[in-house]
Scaffold this motif. Structure first.
Motif: not given
Length: 158
Positions: A27-28, A30-31, A118, A120, A144, A148
């Motif tokens: 997940q997230n 965009s990191e 984090t 978005s 997010n 993944s």
């Protein structure tokens, strides 16, 4: 660096490594992805792979906020219609073909401003509510929470 900053840095690094190595539910995305954009129903980005790199030598080379974890970036794209649906005017993961009843698709991308935050990536649209008096209403979905980066490939979380 004080203890609190060290702990935050350690936790962020651990989460980043788990995302890159695929050892836990990611997940997230965009990191670990850059140049995130939307072309119609396709989301594209350049996402970190598991291969280490040196900035300025290999390209594209994507680094974390501290510049300590650098990985080769890979262009990738995903058809959002394959994992997002329109449920009575609301965008939801777990379903398909949202774009047949939604229009005016666009992204709002915000970066994290410090290590512990984090960013978005929000998909916005106008979606039909369905029924006899179907209306077009604003809808939004935080991508997010359901996408993944798996070693440089965007995937829907299952």
């Amino acid at each position: 660096m004080n203890t609190r900053q060290y702990i935050r840095s350690f936790l962020v690094a651990a989460l980043l490594m788990a995302t890159i190595t695929g050892q836990s539910k990611a997940q997230n995305f965009s990191e670990t992805c850059r140049n995130i954009s939307l072309q119609g129903k396709y989301l594209s980005a350049v996402c970190m792979t598991s291969m280490k790199c040196t900035p300025g030598i290999e390209s594209p080379c994507i680094c974390d906020f501290l510049g300590m974890n650098c990985r080769i970036g890979r262009p990738t794209a995903i058809d959002l219609n394959q994992g997002i649906s329109n449920l009575a005017g609301a965008l939801k993961f777990k379903g398909t073909n949202f774009s047949t009843t939604c229009s005016n698709l666009h992204l709002e991308v915000k970066s994290g401003y410090e290590v512990a935050m984090t960013g978005s990536v929000t998909l916005h649209a106008k979606c039909k509510t369905g029924g006899l008096l179907s209306l077009d209403i604003p809808a939004a979905l935080d991508l997010n929470t359901g996408l993944s980066n798996n070693k440089g490939v965007l995937l829907f979380d299952q």
